[in-house]
Design a protein around this motif. Structure first.
Motif, PDB file in Angstrom:
ATOM      1  N   ILE A 148       8.456   4.011   0.251  1.00  0.00           N
ATOM      2  CA  ILE A 148       8.466   4.444  -1.153  1.00  0.00           C
ATOM      3  C   ILE A 148       9.830   5.022  -1.515  1.00  0.00           C
ATOM      4  N   ASP A 194       5.441  -4.661  -7.489  1.00  0.00           N
ATOM      5  CA  ASP A 194       5.661  -4.736  -6.047  1.00  0.00           C
ATOM      6  C   ASP A 194       4.354  -4.385  -5.335  1.00  0.00           C
ATOM      7  N   ALA A 213       4.709  -1.763  -2.422  1.00  0.00           N
ATOM      8  CA  ALA A 213       4.926  -0.395  -2.912  1.00  0.00           C
ATOM      9  C   ALA A 213       3.626   0.216  -3.414  1.00  0.00           C
ATOM     10  N   PHE A 265       7.389  -0.597  -9.856  1.00  0.00           N
ATOM     11  CA  PHE A 265       6.406  -0.361  -8.800  1.00  0.00           C
ATOM     12  C   PHE A 265       5.187  -1.259  -8.983  1.00  0.00           C
ATOM     13  N   CYS A 302       1.503   1.166  -0.442  1.00  0.00           N
ATOM     14  CA  CYS A 302       1.943   2.418   0.184  1.00  0.00           C
ATOM     15  C   CYS A 302       1.477   3.628  -0.622  1.00  0.00           C
ATOM     16  N   LYS A 331      12.272   2.207  -1.851  1.00  0.00           N
ATOM     17  CA  LYS A 331      12.001   1.426  -3.059  1.00  0.00           C
ATOM     18  C   LYS A 331      12.543   2.125  -4.297  1.00  0.00           C
TER      19      LYS A 331
END
Length: 292
Positions: free
Chosen positions: A261, A10, A13, A7, A16, A264
């Motif tokens: 999310i 990214d 991500a 995470f 978010c 992901k």
């Protein structure tokens, strides 16, 4: 730890996660941040433009759109999270029991799930709300009734994939209790999949609450809620279309963040992704050894 490391690498991500955390905190601090009472009407300020007093303008009754948007987080997002967490808890409990004990326990729970899943979830939600009557609490109850069989089946399938593994058999032979095995061995292995299911379904619950409120079957006026705000704005859509922007964008952003999310985390838990990350870590470690 593996999920969090991925995470952190990214940007989208993390964005978010930040958006969702900020929205939940804004809902908690709504009484402090909101410049106006969300239900107070002031016909003199009807359709007032953006200003310091009305950051997003005012609606057809002179109510502050920004204040109603903030307080709407509590009804739309918070109650969606409550509904999802309750559904996940019920589905996890029944799914683990069904997959672990099998036999007549499994048959009883699965036949009950078959009966419930024979009805489309949207039809079931409408039927329950129709019987219980409009209201936010009734929408939450309807979502729980409609969704728990689906969670139970999904989590049962996850448990069945792990129930015959050697470490579970060893725990049974060593005399561990059923509760200990389910709590310390089966549930941790299924947590990732449960999180994915819950995060993806939270967006669906938000849409259900907003849609039913938009149709007049959910939250009733003057309670601030994003779907109710869209319902009120539709009557003046041709003359003041901007009234639909704030609640519409809010629903879009929150649902998209939850879905991204969930996607992901699902990609991270995919065996191909984990193998790829393992090779990547091995190459990095080998490179560090060469440098040394």
């Amino acid at each position: 730890m593996h999920i969090w490391r991925t995470f952190k690498s990214d940007t989208l991500a993390l964005a978010c996660l930040f958006v969702l955390a900020a929205i939940i905190l804004l809902g908690a601090a709504a009484p402090i941040i909101a410049p106006n009472d969300p239900v107070d009407t002031n016909l003199k300020a009807k359709f007032a433009p953006m200003s310091l007093q009305y950051p997003f303008g005012a609606d057809h009754l002179g109510r502050c759109v920004f204040s109603r948007l903030l307080f709407g987080i509590r009804t739309t997002v918070w109650f969606s999270l409550i509904a999802t967490m309750t559904t996940v808890a019920i589905g996890t409990l029944l799914g683990v029991i069904s997959g672990y004990f099998k036999g007549w326990v499994d048959e009883t729970i699965m036949r009950l799930c078959d009966v419930m899943l024979s009805f489309p979830s949207e039809v079931m939600i409408l039927a329950v709300v129709g019987m219980l009557g409009p209201g936010l609490e009734n929408i939450v109850i309807a979502n729980i009734i409609a969704k728990w069989p689906w969670y139970t089946r999904m989590i049962r399938s996850i448990i069945l994939q792990n129930i015959d593994k050697n470490f579970i058999r060893f725990s049974k032979v060593s005399g561990s209790s059923h509760f200990h095995i389910m709590k310390n061995h089966l549930l941790p292995g299924a947590f990732g999949e449960i999180f994915v299911l819950g995060s993806l379904d939270t967006g669906v619950v938000i849409l259900n609450i907003s849609a039913l409120s938009f149709l007049g079957l959910g939250v009733q006026a003057p309670t601030p809620e994003w779907g109710m705000m869209l319902n009120e704005a539709k009557n003046i859509m041709t003359t003041h279309p901007t009234q639909m922007l704030a609640p519409g964008i809010a629903v879009l952003v929150v649902v998209a963040a939850f879905n991204f999310i969930g996607d992901k985390v699902r990609d991270i838990l995919d065996p191909k992704h984990m193998a790829k990350e393992g090779k990547k870590n091995e190459s990095i470690e080998s490179g560090e050894l060469v440098c040394r």
